[in-house]
Design a protein around this motif. Structure first.
Motif, PDB file in Angstrom:
ATOM      1  N   ALA A 120      -3.595  -1.903   5.757  1.00  0.00           N
ATOM      2  CA  ALA A 120      -4.783  -3.339   6.070  1.00  0.00           C
ATOM      3  C   ALA A 120      -4.605  -4.114   4.708  1.00  0.00           C
ATOM      4  N   SER A 121      -3.831  -3.801   3.397  1.00  0.00           N
ATOM      5  CA  SER A 121      -3.992  -4.908   2.342  1.00  0.00           C
ATOM      6  C   SER A 121      -3.043  -4.416   1.515  1.00  0.00           C
ATOM      7  N   ILE A 133       4.799  -5.670   5.650  1.00  0.00           N
ATOM      8  CA  ILE A 133       4.337  -4.486   5.696  1.00  0.00           C
ATOM      9  C   ILE A 133       2.812  -4.275   6.233  1.00  0.00           C
ATOM     10  N   VAL A 134       2.021  -5.232   6.295  1.00  0.00           N
ATOM     11  CA  VAL A 134       0.649  -5.053   6.698  1.00  0.00           C
ATOM     12  C   VAL A 134       0.409  -4.725   8.301  1.00  0.00           C
ATOM     13  N   GLY A 135      -0.062  -3.751   8.651  1.00  0.00           N
ATOM     14  CA  GLY A 135      -0.128  -3.598  10.176  1.00  0.00           C
ATOM     15  C   GLY A 135       1.156  -2.357  10.359  1.00  0.00           C
ATOM     16  N   GLN A 136       1.611  -2.025   9.367  1.00  0.00           N
ATOM     17  CA  GLN A 136       2.736  -0.815   9.765  1.00  0.00           C
ATOM     18  C   GLN A 136       1.980   0.483   9.450  1.00  0.00           C
ATOM     19  N   ALA A 157       0.738   0.413  -7.347  1.00  0.00           N
ATOM     20  CA  ALA A 157       0.679  -0.086  -5.877  1.00  0.00           C
ATOM     21  C   ALA A 157      -0.428   0.408  -5.478  1.00  0.00           C
ATOM     22  N   ILE A 158      -1.356  -0.657  -4.993  1.00  0.00           N
ATOM     23  CA  ILE A 158      -2.851  -0.236  -4.656  1.00  0.00           C
ATOM     24  C   ILE A 158      -3.040  -1.197  -3.302  1.00  0.00           C
ATOM     25  N   PHE A 159      -3.160  -0.286  -2.145  1.00  0.00           N
ATOM     26  CA  PHE A 159      -3.399  -0.928  -0.846  1.00  0.00           C
ATOM     27  C   PHE A 159      -4.636  -0.359  -0.376  1.00  0.00           C
ATOM     28  N   MET A 160      -4.890  -0.592   0.692  1.00  0.00           N
ATOM     29  CA  MET A 160      -5.743  -0.054   1.827  1.00  0.00           C
ATOM     30  C   MET A 160      -5.174   0.314   2.984  1.00  0.00           C
ATOM     31  N   LEU A 161      -5.703   1.413   3.485  1.00  0.00           N
ATOM     32  CA  LEU A 161      -5.472   1.771   5.078  1.00  0.00           C
ATOM     33  C   LEU A 161      -6.467   2.015   5.862  1.00  0.00           C
TER      34      LEU A 161
END
Length: 642
Positions: free
Chosen positions: A302-303, A319-322, A291-295
């Protein structure tokens, strides 16, 4: 009677000027009206005397011969200039003639050619008659000695010419006086095309627009650093040039030794490595097990990628924005631990941990988490990259990956260490070649030319002249012996092949012969030996004598009489002090005083104090300089009575 033709000698070596002056007098060719030590002296003497002939050396401090030649001819157009040098590159001779010299002569082992050139240039001179035979010449042939010395010089020149790395010798103005074939290959030029030209100009024609090479050469010619290295572009290639100033006996730069390597392939390999790393990152991001995402900087998501949706259960729309604390158990989220992770990642660059995480359906899994602070090109913090992996099913695979990561890190570290070692070896080689070439040139030339002069003109010389030549030969011979001894000892120390024979030594009795010999060698040094009878150390007598000889030679060269050798008992050791009445070692030199090739500005190999320390340590002791006592101290293990 008509006046004799006038001659001016310009050479930075006083011994060479003395021999040339004597040879000219013996030949009866003219009157030496002036002598100088550099190109600026040559211009002044040309204007002052307007001599018939000037003998002008090529490599000299401040202003070299090639640079001074046009100014000499401008100051005295009637003067015919003979350039002479220990450098033998034919292109250098062509450049000298092109600049206005009437001829070019080598000075390394023979003065006949130089004297012959003067005879040819002076009006009305006739060929010299052959000198009378010298009694005893059949027992000692100075010509054979000269030929043998010349062979040694040729072998050393062969090392320079056949080296795989581009090498060149430059004047202090940056003009090439010698270049090997490897440098010609790197530059894509013939050696004859570059000799006589300024090195920065040669390289600038291939793209030295930013001037870094010029600035590096200026630092080397000023003597600011012992080694100056710079990378620059040349016709689409990446080159690395290293400059090393070679100094005279007073520590002033005489000329510059340059070393040039083409590192294009190395830079290409580094670019390929970076591209491989980028491809690897893309591959990791595409794997659904991660699981790879940006904060954003506050921790809001953010992604989102497909691996995150698969492992955690939320879609991107959900989930984006939480805030990313939603992935933690309630008790962990309430403790502020998620925010603490971001703080540590921002402080340290990244943060790693393993712990419980929560999926959308409320189930828990054991996760490995990496949070990395992300900055833009200007260094501004723009957020965090977060990578989460479910270790519940892939624990074994993770262990293998971690093992591979450790192996890769160790390999990179070994490669980096090897790279540093190679770089250090290259610097040592350049410094060794520069120091050895400088230290060999003058004594070899003096010995060969002195032997030739004595052999051919013994009867024509008066006693004071013979004594002067013999004294110069003795000094040059001792200089060569010291150089050979220092190099051999350093080589054995580096190769760990030093042969030591430790025994119980009565210090006063062991040092007395050494001090007597040093008094004979260093006349006027005023040596004092203050060692109580019965003081004993555990040491190799021969190496102990070598240590004391090096320290006394250092005191004679840099200090002032009297020189005192004293021994003091300290616990289970004996400290041997060597102190003189000089001002002591400058503070700025203390950190590297015992390193190899460190010179205090009076010539030499810079190996003497390094050998003192290493020999002392090899015998179970140590050596240092004590600024409080203003003395060099050698500590050796004490031994009891026999």
């Amino acid at each position: 009677m008509p006046s004799l033709p006038t001659i001016v000698l310009v050479d930075d070596a006083a011994e060479v000027r003395s021999l040339v002056r004597l040879q000219l007098r013996l030949a009866g060719l003219g009157e030496v009206v002036g002598e100088g030590a550099d190109g600026r002296d040559a211009v002044v003497l040309a204007a002052q005397w307007s001599p018939d002939v000037m003998l002008l050396d090529v490599s000299m401090p401040d202003l070299d011969g090639l640079g001074a030649l046009p100014q000499v001819l401008e100051a005295s157009p009637r003067t015919r200039v003979v350039m002479y040098s220990g450098f033998t590159d034919p292109a250098l001779a062509e450049e000298a003639v092109r600049r206005g010299a009437v001829s070019f002569v080598q000075k390394s082992t023979d003065l006949d050619a130089l004297v012959g050139e003067v005879r040819r240039l002076l009006p009305g001179e006739q060929p010299a008659a052959a000198p009378d035979a010298v009694p005893g010449a059949e027992d000692h042939d100075p010509r054979a000695a000269a030929r043998e010395l010349e062979q040694h010089v040729e072998r050393f020149a062969g090392v320079f010419d056949d080296a795989a790395i581009g090498m060149a010798t430059l004047t202090l103005q940056g003009r090439l006086v010698r270049a090997n074939s490897a440098l010609a290959r790197v530059l894509g030029r013939e050696s004859a095309d570059v000799v006589g030209n300024h090195y920065p100009e040669v390289v600038r024609s291939g793209g030295d627009a930013d001037g870094r090479l010029t600035a590096a050469l200026e630092r080397a010619t000023r003597g600011d650093d012992d080694v100056v290295e710079v990378e620059h572009r040349y016709r689409g290639s990446h080159l690395r040039t290293t400059f090393s100033p070679v100094r005279d006996q007073r520590g002033r730069p005489l000329y510059v030794f340059a070393q040039c390597q083409d590192v294009t392939r190395q830079r290409q390999a580094e670019d390929q490595l970076r591209q491989a790393e980028r491809r690897f990152r893309l591959l990791v991001e595409a794997v659904e097990d991660y699981a790879i995402f940006m904060l954003d900087p506050t921790g809001h998501i953010a992604s989102w990628n497909s691996g995150a949706q698969r492992s955690k259960g939320w879609t991107a729309e959900e989930i984006v924005g939480q805030h990313f604390r939603v992935f933690y158990p309630v008790e962990v989220a309430r403790s502020g631990h998620p925010e603490h992770e971001l703080m540590l990642a921002l402080r340290d660059g990244s943060y790693h941990e393993e712990g419980w995480r929560v999926r959308r359906d409320g189930s828990r899994f054991w996760a490995h988490v990496t949070i990395t602070a992300v900055h833009d090109e200007e260094g501004h913090h723009i957020g965090f990259a977060k990578v989460t992996r479910d270790n519940s099913e892939r624990h074994r695979l993770l262990e293998e990956q971690e093992r591979y990561a450790r192996a890769l890190a160790e390999a990179n570290e070994r490669l980096e260490r090897a790279n540093h070692q190679l770089a250090a070896a290259a610097e040592d080689q350049a410094q060794f070649l520069a120091v050895t070439a400088h230290e060999l040139r003058t004594p070899v030339s003096v010995l060969s030319m002195s032997g030739r002069t004595l052999g051919e003109h013994w009867r024509e010389l008066d006693e004071s002249e013979r004594d002067e030549i013999l004294e110069g030969m003795e000094t040059s011979s001792a200089r060569l012996q010291r150089l050979l001894g220092d190099l051999l000892t350093t080589s054995r120390i580096q190769a760990s092949t030093l042969d030591l024979r430790l025994e119980d030594v009565e210090l006063a009795a062991a040092l007395a012969p050494t001090v007597d010999e040093l008094r004979r060698v260093h006349v006027g040094a005023e040596l004092r030996l203050e060692v109580e009878a019965g003081t004993r150390v555990r040491a190799d007598p021969g190496r102990l004598a070598q240590v004391i000889e090096n320290l006394v030679a250092n005191a004679v060269k840099h200090g002032a009489p009297p020189i005192t050798i004293r021994a003091l008992a300290v616990e289970h050791s004996v400290e041997i002090e060597v102190r003189d009445a000089g001002e002591g070692v400058p503070v700025e030199l203390l950190p590297r005083l015992f390193e190899r090739f460190t010179s205090r500005g009076a010539g030499g190999t810079g190996l003497g104090l390094h050998i003192v320390r290493e020999l002392s340590r090899a015998q179970g002791g140590d050596a240092w300089y004590d600024p409080v006592r203003t003395a060099f101290v050698v500590r050796l293990p004490a031994s009891g009575p026999p």
